[in-house]
Design a protein around this motif. Sequence first.
Motif, PDB file in Angstrom:
ATOM      1  N   ILE A  88       2.300 -10.511  -0.676  1.00 21.79           N
ATOM      2  CA  ILE A  88       2.693  -9.128  -0.470  1.00 21.79           C
ATOM      3  C   ILE A  88       1.990  -8.581   0.769  1.00 21.79           C
ATOM      4  O   ILE A  88       0.996  -9.154   1.233  1.00 21.79           O
ATOM      5  N   LYS A  89       2.520  -7.489   1.288  1.00 18.88           N
ATOM      6  CA  LYS A  89       1.968  -6.905   2.507  1.00 18.88           C
ATOM      7  C   LYS A  89       0.491  -6.562   2.329  1.00 18.88           C
ATOM      8  O   LYS A  89       0.055  -6.133   1.263  1.00 18.88           O
ATOM      9  N   ASN A  90      -0.263  -6.793   3.405  1.00 14.13           N
ATOM     10  CA  ASN A  90      -1.702  -6.529   3.478  1.00 14.13           C
ATOM     11  C   ASN A  90      -2.543  -7.515   2.674  1.00 14.13           C
ATOM     12  O   ASN A  90      -3.720  -7.254   2.410  1.00 14.13           O
ATOM     13  N   THR A  91      -1.941  -8.649   2.285  1.00 17.95           N
ATOM     14  CA  THR A  91      -2.764  -9.761   1.802  1.00 17.95           C
ATOM     15  C   THR A  91      -3.612 -10.238   2.974  1.00 17.95           C
ATOM     16  O   THR A  91      -3.141 -10.343   4.100  1.00 17.95           O
ATOM     17  N   SER A  92      -4.862 -10.537   2.728  1.00 15.02           N
ATOM     18  CA  SER A  92      -5.759 -10.867   3.842  1.00 15.02           C
ATOM     19  C   SER A  92      -5.609 -12.309   4.294  1.00 15.02           C
ATOM     20  O   SER A  92      -5.146 -13.179   3.540  1.00 15.02           O
ATOM     21  N   ASP A  93      -6.012 -12.533   5.538  1.00 18.35           N
ATOM     22  CA  ASP A  93      -6.016 -13.895   6.085  1.00 18.35           C
ATOM     23  C   ASP A  93      -6.911 -14.813   5.256  1.00 18.35           C
ATOM     24  O   ASP A  93      -6.597 -15.992   5.051  1.00 18.35           O
TER      25      ASP A  93
END
Length: 332
Positions: A167-172
Amino acid sequence: MRRLLAITIIVCSLLFGWFWMMYNYAMNESSISNEMGSVVVNIEKGQNLNQIISTLDKKGVVDGPWFKWHVRFEGAANRIQAGEYEFSPGLTPVQILNFLVKGKVNQYAISIIEGQTFKEVLRDIREHPAIKKTLPEQASISQYLTLLNIPEKHLEGMLLPETYFFIKNTSDVDILRRAYRSMQVFVNSAWPKRDVRTVIPSVYDALILASIVEKETGAAHERKQIAGVFIRRLEIGMKLQTDPTVIYGMGDGYDGDIRYRDLRKDTPYNTYTRYGLPPTPIAMPGKAAIDAVLHPEDTKNLYFVSNGDGTHIFSETLKQHNAAVNKYQRKQ
């Protein structure tokens, strides 16, 4: 008195009927037209119901006051999940609330490609607009390992090539740790079922050789053959003599061409100057390359050369190999 009561009941019934009719109409009629197209709405963590409904109302996907009644009626005020949602034309407010409660958020994807290096994987992650960047652009491998909390000495070859959904804004960090865990699960479950070869004594050695096989051929039917050639070389004490390891050892000095002097320049990855496997994998091996190393083809071949169409000519002797080189490489 009875007449007044009867009138009151009739009026209340009419008002309730009107309210119920308007409520049902509002909840089952889509506010999103084909002209609007799909509408993306981001529900932030910590937003209260009024803020959520205001966000949806401003985007034009629901009628705020009626939708608030519906949320309350369904007892869903505390069950709406944060995230990025995409609502397509025709979705009704009832369906939209169902999306919000079930957390049917937008799914993004990123693929780690077979044969990519860690540097290339990190570049792709950094360029993905939906991934939250927390890792520094320039850091040493040991620093990345610490930040990722991965108990290895190197990251090359440790991430499983797959398509990862998020999902959006899952971290690297989350993406890379998932890829690392996926590799651990796959290779450690495949390792006990391997064809035992003394020259490949560990899972890590298998990943090193699999990364070389991955870089040597894109032809699926050749992987087990090439793995068999390399294993036979290791078994008889012959140098691997494979260009991809030399190229990896050249780092940023590689300009697309590999020259004779490059083959003679010693680095830890130069398998023309050193015996055995290089110290680490040179790329991310896919499942098929790993399987080829764990179940190589039994072969007497010691050599192979590209025939120009992406596949190779295999030879048992140096004389046969030189003839193949003259035919396919030197065009003699």
